[in-house]
Scaffold this motif. Structure first.
Motif, mmCIF file in Angstrom:
data_model
loop_
_atom_site.group_PDB
_atom_site.id
_atom_site.type_symbol
_atom_site.label_atom_id
_atom_site.label_comp_id
_atom_site.label_asym_id
_atom_site.label_seq_id
_atom_site.Cartn_x
_atom_site.Cartn_y
_atom_site.Cartn_z
ATOM 1 N N CYS A 17 -7.843 -58.167 90.687
ATOM 2 C CA CYS A 17 -7.632 -59.597 90.956
ATOM 3 C C CYS A 17 -8.941 -60.379 90.864
ATOM 4 O O CYS A 17 -8.943 -61.574 90.637
ATOM 5 N N CYS B 240 -12.875 -59.844 95.131
ATOM 6 C CA CYS B 240 -14.052 -59.193 95.730
ATOM 7 C C CYS B 240 -15.232 -59.137 94.765
ATOM 8 O O CYS B 240 -16.351 -58.818 95.170
ATOM 9 N N CYS C 12 -12.508 -53.952 98.761
ATOM 10 C CA CYS C 12 -11.649 -54.282 97.622
ATOM 11 C C CYS C 12 -10.245 -53.784 97.936
ATOM 12 O O CYS C 12 -10.069 -52.624 98.280
ATOM 13 N N CYS D 113 -7.744 -53.886 95.722
ATOM 14 C CA CYS D 113 -6.987 -53.620 94.495
ATOM 15 C C CYS D 113 -7.336 -52.314 93.809
ATOM 16 O O CYS D 113 -6.468 -51.584 93.372
HETATM 17 FE FE1 FES Z 1 -8.892 -57.481 93.961
HETATM 18 FE FE2 FES Z 1 -11.165 -56.195 94.518
HETATM 19 S S1 FES Z 1 -10.306 -56.588 92.563
HETATM 20 S S2 FES Z 1 -9.931 -57.321 95.874
#
Ligand code: FES
Ligand code: FES
Length: 154
Positions: free
Chosen positions: A100, A103, A135, A137
């Motif tokens: 996403c 972070c 992070c 994700c």
């Molecule tokens: Fe989504 Fe790290 S890439 S929070």
């Protein structure tokens, strides 16, 4: 209000700030450098990480007035003046070290500091060095891969 002067991404900046203004608010709201993110505001997630005099700091954890006279680098200032990305930015891209991207600015700023000033020659040392950056994700492995690839470049 206090008047502060500091260097941000290589440029001198002078602004009036209220004494309670956090450095991250100053960066995002006063200077409109919104690449620096706020994920928690309580010094836990690392999304707000910038460099202060060359060292990674969580900009939600200090006041703007404390940065008076300092040199601040944000994610916007990491690439070269001609737009060439920093090797860490290239590595995150090539190793798929982001999803996403929330972070990512803080993660990249911490990673640059880690490679420059600490151990980054094993998965364990990179994971330990980035433990202040959360992070939600990636599962971290591709971030570790990216950081290690930059560390291996010397
Ligand atoms: Fe989504 Fe790290 S890439 S929070
Ligand atoms: Fe600063 Fe989370 S916003 S550590």
């Amino acid at each position: 209000m206090s008047t502060i002067t500091l260097k941000v991404n290589g440029k001198d900046v002078t602004r009036d700030v209220a004494p309670q203004t956090l450095l991250v608010e100053f960066i995002r709201e006063t200077l409109q450098l919104t690449g620096t993110h706020v994920g928690c505001d309580t010094a836990q997630c690392g999304a707000c990480t910038v460099h202060l005099n060359g060292r990674a700091v969580k900009s939600c954890n200090m006041l703007a007035v404390q940065a008076a006279g300092a040199e601040v680098t944000t994610i916007e200032g990491l690439a070269a003046a001609d737009g060439t990305l920093h090797p860490m930015q290239v590595a995150f891209n090539q190793c798929h070290g982001l999803q996403c991207g929330f972070c990512t600015p803080g993660m990249v700023m911490s990673a640059v500091d880690l490679v420059k000033h600490h151990q980054a020659d094993s998965d364990e040392s990179v994971r330990a060095g980035l433990e202040g950056n959360i992070c939600r994700c990636t599962g971290y492995q591709n971030i570790v891969k990216a950081v290690r690839s930059v560390a291996a470049q010397g």
